[in-house]
Design a protein around this motif. Structure first.
Motif, short mmCIF file in Angstrom:
data_model
loop_
_atom_site.label_atom_id
_atom_site.label_comp_id
_atom_site.label_asym_id
_atom_site.label_seq_id
_atom_site.Cartn_x
_atom_site.Cartn_y
_atom_site.Cartn_z
N ASP A 96 72.68 25.35 5.82
CA ASP A 96 73.15 26.15 4.69
C ASP A 96 73.74 27.47 5.19
N THR A 130 77.57 24.24 5.85
CA THR A 130 78.02 24.30 4.46
C THR A 130 78.34 25.74 4.12
N SER A 158 76.18 27.12 -0.57
CA SER A 158 75.86 26.74 -1.95
C SER A 158 74.79 25.65 -1.94
N ILE A 159 73.86 25.76 -2.87
CA ILE A 159 72.87 24.71 -3.05
C ILE A 159 73.07 24.17 -4.46
N LEU A 199 72.01 21.34 -7.15
CA LEU A 199 70.96 20.38 -7.46
C LEU A 199 71.41 19.51 -8.63
N ASP A 212 69.86 17.23 -3.82
CA ASP A 212 70.85 18.26 -3.55
C ASP A 212 72.17 17.64 -3.11
N LYS A 242 75.73 18.61 -1.01
CA LYS A 242 76.26 19.57 -0.05
C LYS A 242 77.71 19.24 0.26
N THR A 258 67.04 23.27 10.65
CA THR A 258 67.16 23.87 9.33
C THR A 258 65.81 24.03 8.66
N ARG A 273 65.29 23.81 5.35
CA ARG A 273 65.16 22.92 4.20
C ARG A 273 65.17 21.47 4.65
N SER A 286 66.70 17.72 3.38
CA SER A 286 67.72 17.21 2.47
C SER A 286 68.17 15.82 2.90
#
Length: 185
Positions: free
Chosen positions: A24, A28, A31-32, A34, A40, A42, A66, A68, A70
């Motif tokens: 993120d 990318t 922006s996240i 959902l 999510d 991407k 990372t 997060r 995903s």
């Protein structure tokens, strides 16, 4: 930005075994999105993906580190044949330490592209820290290079092109692809 002369940059670039990427804000635009189901979404830059392919063709491993987790990142990592995928490491040095042990390499053999303060503990330990153009000022200050491209908009490709140039491999790798020979000859 950390000031290092060109000969030292070239030595550091030659020593690299793996380039780690944040997601993120780097792969990318940060922006996240959902979906209603909680998944999510991407947006990845295709030229960044080609940059990963070029790095791997030059003999560099490429990894993702990372905070997060995903499924979109998992899928993109599979598409790009990412060598090391480390998700869910809010404290990223834990992922770095696990990688160092797994690969048996030193911090000097690692590059990292980051954008925010959660990346700093890793960037301060490794041999080749790089920031994207829209990184936080603190991250830029501790980097050897700051891209002109924004995260999610070709910054990874730009950084990889620069690394390949420092390593003296860019022309040969580009020509291999231009001849239709692909990742390995």
């Amino acid at each position: 930005m950390v000031q290092v002369d060109l000969s030292d940059l070239k030595i550091r670039a030659q020593a690299l075994e793996i380039l780690l990427l944040d997601v993120d804000g780097v792969l990318t635009d940060g922006s996240i999105i959902l979906s209603a189901s909680g998944d999510d979404v991407k947006h990845f830059d295709v030229q960044d993906g080609m940059g990963v392919t070029l790095a791997r063709a030059a003999g560099l491993k490429v990894g993702i580190l990372t905070g997060r987790t995903s499924m979109a990142v998992q899928k993109r990592a599979e598409e790009l044949k990412i060598d090391e995928l480390m998700q869910g490491y809010f404290h990223k040095t834990e992922g770095l330490d696990a990688l160092l042990e797994k690969l048996g390499i030193s911090c000097e053999q690692i590059g990292y592209i980051g954008d925010d303060i959660l990346d700093l503990p890793v960037m301060r330990k490794i041999g080749f820290p790089i920031a994207v153009a829209n990184a936080r000022p603190e991250v830029k200050k501790d980097s050897l290079h700051v891209t002109t491209a924004l995260g999610g908009h070709g910054a990874v490709r730009e950084a990889i092109d620069w690394l390949l140039e420092l390593r003296g491999q860019k022309e040969e790798i580009y020509e291999r692809f231009a001849q239709g020979q692909g990742p390995s000859s």
